[in-house]
Design a protein around this motif. Structure first.
Motif, PDB file in Angstrom:
ATOM      1  N   ILE A   1     -11.268 -28.367 -14.849  1.00  0.00           N
ATOM      2  CA  ILE A   1     -11.625 -27.275 -15.753  1.00  0.00           C
ATOM      3  C   ILE A   1     -11.514 -25.974 -14.974  1.00  0.00           C
ATOM      4  N   ARG A   2     -10.828 -25.000 -15.543  1.00  0.00           N
ATOM      5  CA  ARG A   2     -10.587 -23.738 -14.837  1.00  0.00           C
ATOM      6  C   ARG A   2     -11.810 -22.834 -14.783  1.00  0.00           C
ATOM      7  N   ASN A   3     -12.661 -22.881 -15.791  1.00  0.00           N
ATOM      8  CA  ASN A   3     -13.863 -22.066 -15.818  1.00  0.00           C
ATOM      9  C   ASN A   3     -14.874 -22.623 -14.811  1.00  0.00           C
ATOM     10  N   ARG A   4     -15.323 -21.810 -13.882  1.00  0.00           N
ATOM     11  CA  ARG A   4     -16.204 -22.307 -12.808  1.00  0.00           C
ATOM     12  C   ARG A   4     -17.526 -22.850 -13.322  1.00  0.00           C
ATOM     13  N   PHE A   5     -18.126 -22.186 -14.300  1.00  0.00           N
ATOM     14  CA  PHE A   5     -19.408 -22.653 -14.823  1.00  0.00           C
ATOM     15  C   PHE A   5     -19.269 -24.027 -15.468  1.00  0.00           C
ATOM     16  N   PHE A   6     -18.280 -24.182 -16.374  1.00  0.00           N
ATOM     17  CA  PHE A   6     -18.103 -25.469 -17.045  1.00  0.00           C
ATOM     18  C   PHE A   6     -17.616 -26.546 -16.078  1.00  0.00           C
ATOM     19  N   ALA A   7     -16.855 -26.179 -15.062  1.00  0.00           N
ATOM     20  CA  ALA A   7     -16.431 -27.153 -14.048  1.00  0.00           C
ATOM     21  C   ALA A   7     -17.653 -27.673 -13.291  1.00  0.00           C
ATOM     22  N   TRP A   8     -18.546 -26.768 -12.916  1.00  0.00           N
ATOM     23  CA  TRP A   8     -19.779 -27.162 -12.228  1.00  0.00           C
ATOM     24  C   TRP A   8     -20.623 -28.053 -13.120  1.00  0.00           C
ATOM     25  N   LEU A   9     -20.749 -27.673 -14.389  1.00  0.00           N
ATOM     26  CA  LEU A   9     -21.542 -28.435 -15.345  1.00  0.00           C
ATOM     27  C   LEU A   9     -20.957 -29.834 -15.555  1.00  0.00           C
ATOM     28  N   ASP A  10     -19.640 -29.926 -15.636  1.00  0.00           N
ATOM     29  CA  ASP A  10     -18.996 -31.224 -15.833  1.00  0.00           C
ATOM     30  C   ASP A  10     -19.152 -32.128 -14.612  1.00  0.00           C
ATOM     31  N   ARG A  11     -19.147 -31.551 -13.420  1.00  0.00           N
ATOM     32  CA  ARG A  11     -19.355 -32.372 -12.214  1.00  0.00           C
ATOM     33  C   ARG A  11     -20.738 -32.998 -12.215  1.00  0.00           C
ATOM     34  N   ARG A  12     -21.707 -32.349 -12.827  1.00  0.00           N
ATOM     35  CA  ARG A  12     -23.064 -32.898 -12.878  1.00  0.00           C
ATOM     36  C   ARG A  12     -23.293 -33.809 -14.080  1.00  0.00           C
ATOM     37  N   LEU A  13     -22.741 -33.436 -15.250  1.00  0.00           N
ATOM     38  CA  LEU A  13     -23.047 -34.154 -16.483  1.00  0.00           C
ATOM     39  C   LEU A  13     -21.926 -35.068 -16.969  1.00  0.00           C
ATOM     40  N   HIS A  14     -20.717 -34.916 -16.431  1.00  0.00           N
ATOM     41  CA  HIS A  14     -19.571 -35.777 -16.762  1.00  0.00           C
ATOM     42  C   HIS A  14     -19.273 -35.800 -18.262  1.00  0.00           C
ATOM     43  N   PHE A  15     -19.358 -34.661 -18.931  1.00  0.00           N
ATOM     44  CA  PHE A  15     -19.150 -34.652 -20.374  1.00  0.00           C
ATOM     45  C   PHE A  15     -17.689 -34.874 -20.758  1.00  0.00           C
ATOM     46  N   VAL A  16     -16.729 -34.504 -19.919  1.00  0.00           N
ATOM     47  CA  VAL A  16     -15.320 -34.780 -20.252  1.00  0.00           C
ATOM     48  C   VAL A  16     -15.047 -36.281 -20.146  1.00  0.00           C
ATOM     49  N   ASP A  17     -15.616 -36.956 -19.150  1.00  0.00           N
ATOM     50  CA  ASP A  17     -15.465 -38.409 -19.044  1.00  0.00           C
ATOM     51  C   ASP A  17     -16.041 -39.101 -20.277  1.00  0.00           C
ATOM     52  N   ALA A  18     -17.209 -38.645 -20.728  1.00  0.00           N
ATOM     53  CA  ALA A  18     -17.831 -39.226 -21.926  1.00  0.00           C
ATOM     54  C   ALA A  18     -16.950 -38.994 -23.151  1.00  0.00           C
ATOM     55  N   PHE A  19     -16.343 -37.818 -23.235  1.00  0.00           N
ATOM     56  CA  PHE A  19     -15.440 -37.506 -24.344  1.00  0.00           C
ATOM     57  C   PHE A  19     -14.235 -38.450 -24.338  1.00  0.00           C
ATOM     58  N   VAL A  20     -13.582 -38.600 -23.193  1.00  0.00           N
ATOM     59  CA  VAL A  20     -12.390 -39.448 -23.103  1.00  0.00           C
ATOM     60  C   VAL A  20     -12.737 -40.892 -23.462  1.00  0.00           C
ATOM     61  N   THR A  21     -13.854 -41.398 -22.958  1.00  0.00           N
ATOM     62  CA  THR A  21     -14.263 -42.771 -23.247  1.00  0.00           C
ATOM     63  C   THR A  21     -14.506 -42.982 -24.734  1.00  0.00           C
ATOM     64  N   SER A  22     -15.207 -42.068 -25.387  1.00  0.00           N
ATOM     65  CA  SER A  22     -15.489 -42.236 -26.816  1.00  0.00           C
ATOM     66  C   SER A  22     -14.215 -42.146 -27.650  1.00  0.00           C
ATOM     67  N   GLU A  23     -13.298 -41.273 -27.281  1.00  0.00           N
ATOM     68  CA  GLU A  23     -12.050 -41.154 -28.036  1.00  0.00           C
ATOM     69  C   GLU A  23     -11.176 -42.393 -27.848  1.00  0.00           C
ATOM     70  N   LEU A  24     -11.137 -42.953 -26.647  1.00  0.00           N
ATOM     71  CA  LEU A  24     -10.358 -44.171 -26.416  1.00  0.00           C
ATOM     72  C   LEU A  24     -10.917 -45.346 -27.208  1.00  0.00           C
ATOM     73  N   ARG A  25     -12.240 -45.431 -27.312  1.00  0.00           N
ATOM     74  CA  ARG A  25     -12.845 -46.493 -28.128  1.00  0.00           C
ATOM     75  C   ARG A  25     -12.441 -46.354 -29.589  1.00  0.00           C
ATOM     76  N   SER A  26     -12.429 -45.136 -30.074  1.00  0.00           N
ATOM     77  CA  SER A  26     -12.058 -44.895 -31.459  1.00  0.00           C
ATOM     78  C   SER A  26     -10.600 -45.255 -31.718  1.00  0.00           C
ATOM     79  N   ILE A  27      -9.718 -44.889 -30.801  1.00  0.00           N
ATOM     80  CA  ILE A  27      -8.299 -45.210 -30.955  1.00  0.00           C
ATOM     81  C   ILE A  27      -8.082 -46.718 -30.888  1.00  0.00           C
ATOM     82  N   ARG A  28      -8.771 -47.374 -29.967  1.00  0.00           N
ATOM     83  CA  ARG A  28      -8.634 -48.833 -29.863  1.00  0.00           C
ATOM     84  C   ARG A  28      -9.083 -49.508 -31.154  1.00  0.00           C
ATOM     85  N   ALA A  29     -10.200 -49.047 -31.731  1.00  0.00           N
ATOM     86  CA  ALA A  29     -10.677 -49.619 -32.983  1.00  0.00           C
ATOM     87  C   ALA A  29      -9.636 -49.437 -34.088  1.00  0.00           C
TER      88      ALA A  29
END
Length: 150
Positions: free
Chosen positions: A98-126
């Protein structure tokens, strides 16, 4: 996937047929033969945007891609392996920044992009396996403030 190798590649490359299955994606449009304009909503007002470009690979059973614009740098590889007739394993490897420093820092702590990718892959698989859409458990943003389970 319960399809042959060629059928799996063809179905996954036709994003228009399943883009309504995405849960948090706000835009997924094929803009030309090799680019996809992609954006999604994240927590705390984050809006991820990128244009993905398909790259040439040595193997016909691999698809490589990278971003050429947006507020995220993304690169990845999709590998298709036919395990047996009418059974194809699809492997996705993605690296993002993530290019934005604040959101990059936040994602390193909360992993919200990983959670997004996982939920979308589950939906596509279904969607591709013909099963009901999976229940999406709410992703905990601040687990510190949740009640401990014994």
């Amino acid at each position: 996937m319960s399809q042959s190798l060629e059928e799996s590649k063809a179905r996954l490359s036709s994003i228009q047929s399943y883009r309504r299955r995405f849960l948090m994606v706000t835009k997924a449009t094929v803009t030309s033969s090799k680019t996809v304009d992609f954006s999604f909503r994240g927590p705390f007002g984050f809006e991820g945007r990128t244009v993905l470009l398909a790259l040439d690979t040595e193997s016909p059973d691999e698809v490589a891609f990278e971003s050429v614009g947006g507020n995220m740098n993304v690169m990845g590889l999709i590998d298709f392996t036919e395990v047996r007739p009418h059974c194809t394993e699809v492997t996705l490897a993605v690296h993002y920044e993530i290019r934005n420093r604040f959101f990059a820092w936040l994602d390193r702590r909360l992993h919200f992009v990983d959670a997004f990718v996982t939920s979308e892959l589950r939906s596509i698989r279904a969607h591709f396996e013909g099963i009901a859409a999976p229940y999406v458990e709410p992703v905990s943003i601040l687990p510190v403030f949740e009640t401990a389970v014994a």
